[in-house]
Design a protein around this motif. Structure first.
Motif, PDB file in Angstrom:
ATOM      1  N   ASN A   1       0.507  -1.080   0.214  1.00  0.00           N
ATOM      2  CA  ASN A   1      -0.107  -0.131  -0.223  1.00  0.00           C
ATOM      3  C   ASN A   1       0.886   0.965  -0.179  1.00  0.00           C
ATOM      4  OD1 ASN A   1      -1.787  -1.202   0.132  1.00  0.00           O
ATOM      5  ND2 ASN A   1      -2.502  -1.487   2.401  1.00  0.00           N
ATOM      6  N   ILE A   2       2.287   0.973  -0.655  1.00  0.00           N
ATOM      7  CA  ILE A   2       3.218   2.063  -0.787  1.00  0.00           C
ATOM      8  C   ILE A   2       3.605   2.403  -2.165  1.00  0.00           C
ATOM      9  CG2 ILE A   2       5.362   3.665  -0.130  1.00  0.00           C
ATOM     10  CD1 ILE A   2       4.761   1.514   2.743  1.00  0.00           C
ATOM     11  N   LEU A   3       3.217   3.438  -3.146  1.00  0.00           N
ATOM     12  CA  LEU A   3       3.290   3.633  -3.595  1.00  0.00           C
ATOM     13  C   LEU A   3       4.858   4.285  -3.809  1.00  0.00           C
ATOM     14  CD1 LEU A   3       2.112   2.852  -6.727  1.00  0.00           C
ATOM     15  CD2 LEU A   3       1.259   5.630  -7.024  1.00  0.00           C
ATOM     16  N   VAL A   4       5.808   3.778  -5.119  1.00  0.00           N
ATOM     17  CA  VAL A   4       6.862   3.963  -5.292  1.00  0.00           C
ATOM     18  C   VAL A   4       6.767   5.239  -6.850  1.00  0.00           C
ATOM     19  CG1 VAL A   4       9.382   4.004  -5.720  1.00  0.00           C
ATOM     20  CG2 VAL A   4       8.011   2.293  -4.131  1.00  0.00           C
ATOM     21  N   GLU A   5       7.052   6.051  -6.691  1.00  0.00           N
ATOM     22  CA  GLU A   5       7.100   6.767  -7.623  1.00  0.00           C
ATOM     23  C   GLU A   5       9.151   7.082  -8.609  1.00  0.00           C
ATOM     24  OE1 GLU A   5       5.877  10.772  -7.178  1.00  0.00           O
ATOM     25  OE2 GLU A   5       4.392  10.547  -7.199  1.00  0.00           O
ATOM     26  N   THR A   6       9.310   6.553  -9.013  1.00  0.00           N
ATOM     27  CA  THR A   6      10.713   5.909  -9.580  1.00  0.00           C
ATOM     28  C   THR A   6      10.954   6.479 -10.691  1.00  0.00           C
ATOM     29  OG1 THR A   6       9.565   4.430 -11.502  1.00  0.00           O
ATOM     30  CG2 THR A   6      10.093   3.756  -8.488  1.00  0.00           C
ATOM     31  N   GLY A   7      10.541   7.928 -11.310  1.00  0.00           N
ATOM     32  CA  GLY A   7      10.552   8.343 -12.747  1.00  0.00           C
ATOM     33  C   GLY A   7      11.637   9.864 -12.324  1.00  0.00           C
ATOM     34  N   CYS A   8      12.366  10.342 -10.939  1.00  0.00           N
ATOM     35  CA  CYS A   8      13.194  10.688 -11.009  1.00  0.00           C
ATOM     36  C   CYS A   8      14.402  10.258 -10.139  1.00  0.00           C
ATOM     37  CB  CYS A   8      13.028  12.133 -10.340  1.00  0.00           C
ATOM     38  SG  CYS A   8      12.009  12.107  -8.500  1.00  0.00           S
ATOM     39  N   ASP A   9      15.650  11.417 -10.082  1.00  0.00           N
ATOM     40  CA  ASP A   9      16.268  10.739  -9.021  1.00  0.00           C
ATOM     41  C   ASP A   9      16.478  10.425  -7.960  1.00  0.00           C
ATOM     42  OD1 ASP A   9      18.075  10.936 -11.097  1.00  0.00           O
ATOM     43  OD2 ASP A   9      19.361  12.484 -10.787  1.00  0.00           O
ATOM     44  N   ILE A  10      15.477  11.094  -7.081  1.00  0.00           N
ATOM     45  CA  ILE A  10      15.279  10.659  -5.737  1.00  0.00           C
ATOM     46  C   ILE A  10      13.511   9.828  -5.690  1.00  0.00           C
ATOM     47  CG2 ILE A  10      15.180  11.875  -3.275  1.00  0.00           C
ATOM     48  CD1 ILE A  10      16.877  14.195  -3.604  1.00  0.00           C
ATOM     49  N   HIS A  11      13.270   9.340  -5.276  1.00  0.00           N
ATOM     50  CA  HIS A  11      12.411   9.021  -5.318  1.00  0.00           C
ATOM     51  C   HIS A  11      10.909   8.997  -4.565  1.00  0.00           C
ATOM     52  CE1 HIS A  11      14.168   6.092  -8.624  1.00  0.00           C
ATOM     53  NE2 HIS A  11      14.196   4.542  -7.485  1.00  0.00           N
ATOM     54  N   ARG A  12      10.041   9.308  -4.746  1.00  0.00           N
ATOM     55  CA  ARG A  12       8.525   9.834  -4.020  1.00  0.00           C
ATOM     56  C   ARG A  12       7.939   8.405  -3.591  1.00  0.00           C
ATOM     57  NH1 ARG A  12       3.958  13.236  -5.268  1.00  0.00           N
ATOM     58  NH2 ARG A  12       3.818  14.370  -2.525  1.00  0.00           N
ATOM     59  N   PHE A  13       7.496   8.098  -1.805  1.00  0.00           N
ATOM     60  CA  PHE A  13       6.762   7.017  -1.515  1.00  0.00           C
ATOM     61  C   PHE A  13       5.389   8.209  -1.219  1.00  0.00           C
ATOM     62  CE2 PHE A  13      10.918   6.206  -1.886  1.00  0.00           C
ATOM     63  CZ  PHE A  13      11.059   5.065  -1.575  1.00  0.00           C
ATOM     64  N   ARG A  14       4.789   7.042  -1.823  1.00  0.00           N
ATOM     65  CA  ARG A  14       3.409   7.909  -1.380  1.00  0.00           C
ATOM     66  C   ARG A  14       2.010   6.370  -0.526  1.00  0.00           C
ATOM     67  NH1 ARG A  14       1.285  11.054  -6.384  1.00  0.00           N
ATOM     68  NH2 ARG A  14       0.016  12.239  -5.203  1.00  0.00           N
ATOM     69  N   VAL A  15       1.031   6.753  -0.492  1.00  0.00           N
ATOM     70  CA  VAL A  15       0.522   6.047   0.126  1.00  0.00           C
ATOM     71  C   VAL A  15      -0.961   5.684  -0.541  1.00  0.00           C
ATOM     72  CG1 VAL A  15      -1.161   5.531   2.340  1.00  0.00           C
ATOM     73  CG2 VAL A  15       0.746   7.224   2.537  1.00  0.00           C
ATOM     74  N   ILE A  16      -1.769   4.524  -0.259  1.00  0.00           N
ATOM     75  CA  ILE A  16      -2.161   4.094  -1.743  1.00  0.00           C
ATOM     76  C   ILE A  16      -3.708   3.315  -0.893  1.00  0.00           C
ATOM     77  CG2 ILE A  16      -0.975   4.354  -3.891  1.00  0.00           C
ATOM     78  CD1 ILE A  16      -1.622   1.577  -3.945  1.00  0.00           C
ATOM     79  N   ASP A  17      -4.343   3.099  -1.201  1.00  0.00           N
ATOM     80  CA  ASP A  17      -5.763   2.550  -1.182  1.00  0.00           C
ATOM     81  C   ASP A  17      -6.255   2.455   0.359  1.00  0.00           C
ATOM     82  OD1 ASP A  17      -7.152   0.246  -0.009  1.00  0.00           O
ATOM     83  OD2 ASP A  17      -6.316  -1.580  -1.328  1.00  0.00           O
ATOM     84  N   PHE A  18      -7.454   3.047   0.840  1.00  0.00           N
ATOM     85  CA  PHE A  18      -7.386   3.593   2.058  1.00  0.00           C
ATOM     86  C   PHE A  18      -8.771   2.694   2.286  1.00  0.00           C
ATOM     87  CE2 PHE A  18      -4.618   6.761   1.035  1.00  0.00           C
ATOM     88  CZ  PHE A  18      -4.565   7.338   2.191  1.00  0.00           C
TER      89      PHE A  18
END
Length: 314
Positions: A193-210
């Motif tokens: 339930n944690i989404l990793v945005e991999t499109g940049c050098d420093i990845h971003r981690f966001r929350v899904i599925d509530f």
């Protein structure tokens, strides 16, 4: 199960068909990306209007939608289908009247980004939603490229180095501070339930599925929903828990898994009685933080704000 007093909700609109999101109607029953195309949308909408007008007159069920201005044609989205019998509902106040809405929709509307800031929030944004006779359909923001944290861990060899796990935990703690500040408790914090945005050098981690979430309360909860191996000891002992310690425990389970390649606990007995062994190469500060998050007594765990001040995360 999720009975709560009626609460005020941001404005939403009602529609009786799927509008320009024609691809939603034909999507498979799985969360998946899709492209919304204008020409197909017009053709299908015209056919649907011609063929279903009579049936619409005979139904009293409204199809409600947020009609987000950010849900533009051609935008890449994710589609989530939820069978109607699995949709939890709650009362909200709209224009001074109490109405019943899907709980997950209510939570996502609480977490909605400000206009023009799609992609900037901790939680993935709800773009649109359709409350149909057979199912609830959610149209969700879908960053690209992305993957869930489970897949990311597998692609990274099954175990992460401390410096990378530190970046992830710091972002997740900040994310849940934001989510709690908006009045939402997730309750199913796990790698999937944690989404990793991999499109940049420093990845971003966001929350899904509530789907297991609920509104944030100051007092104890006596119902639970989520993944059992991530539940804290107090749930198994007393069938109650507080929001903050519950989330911190689940973040501890996530961090342990990232650093060790496996879950810290595999049974109810393990959760209640065992202290999991960690890899010897981890630093002392990292060991201390893991033990703090996974303290058996909820009062001994840190708050989310305390976590950010720990030496390992500074």
């Amino acid at each position: 199960m999720f009975s709560r007093p009626a609460q005020s909700l941001p404005a939403f609109t009602c529609r009786r068909d799927l509008g320009n999101h024609a691809s939603v109607a034909g999507a498979k029953r799985h969360t998946e990306p899709c492209n919304l195309q204008t020409e197909d949308a017009r053709k299908r909408r015209n056919k649907r209007k011609a063929g279903t007008e009579e049936s619409r007159e005979g139904t009293k069920k409204k199809r409600r939608s947020t009609q987000s201005p950010s849900a533009q044609l051609g935008q890449r989205v994710a589609i989530k289908h939820i069978p109607r019998e699995k949709v939890f509902r709650t009362n909200v106040i709209k224009n001074g009247k109490v109405c019943e809405l899907p709980l997950e929709v209510v939570l996502l509307l609480k977490l909605a980004p400000a206009p023009g800031s799609i992609g900037q929030t901790a939680a993935i944004a709800l773009m649109d939603w359709y409350d149909l006779e057979q199912e609830l359909i959610l149209v969700l923001e879908r960053p690209s490229p992305c993957m869930d944290l489970r897949k990311y861990l597998e692609d990274s060899g099954g175990v992460l180095e401390e410096h990378e796990a530190k970046i992830i935990l710091r972002q997740l703690v900040a994310a849940f501070i934001e989510i709690h500040a908006k009045g939402v408790l997730h309750r199913d914090v796990k790698l999937e339930n944690i989404l990793v945005e991999t499109g940049c050098d420093i990845h971003r981690f966001r929350v899904i599925d509530f789907g297991c979430g609920c509104t944030l309360e100051e007092g104890p909860y006596t119902t639970c929903c989520g993944t059992r191996l991530y539940f804290p000891p107090e749930w198994y002992e007393h069938h109650s828990y507080m929001a903050g310690p519950f989330t911190v425990w689940q973040l501890g389970v996530v961090l342990f898994t990232l650093l060790n390649g496996h879950l810290p606990f595999y049974t109810r007995t393990h959760i209640l009685q065992c202290n999991p062994a960690t890899n010897d190469w981890l630093s002392q500060n990292c060991h201390d933080l893991l033990q703090w998050c996974l303290a058996k007594c909820p009062e001994d765990r840190p708050t989310l704000e305390d976590l950010l001040l720990h030496p390992w995360l500074e």
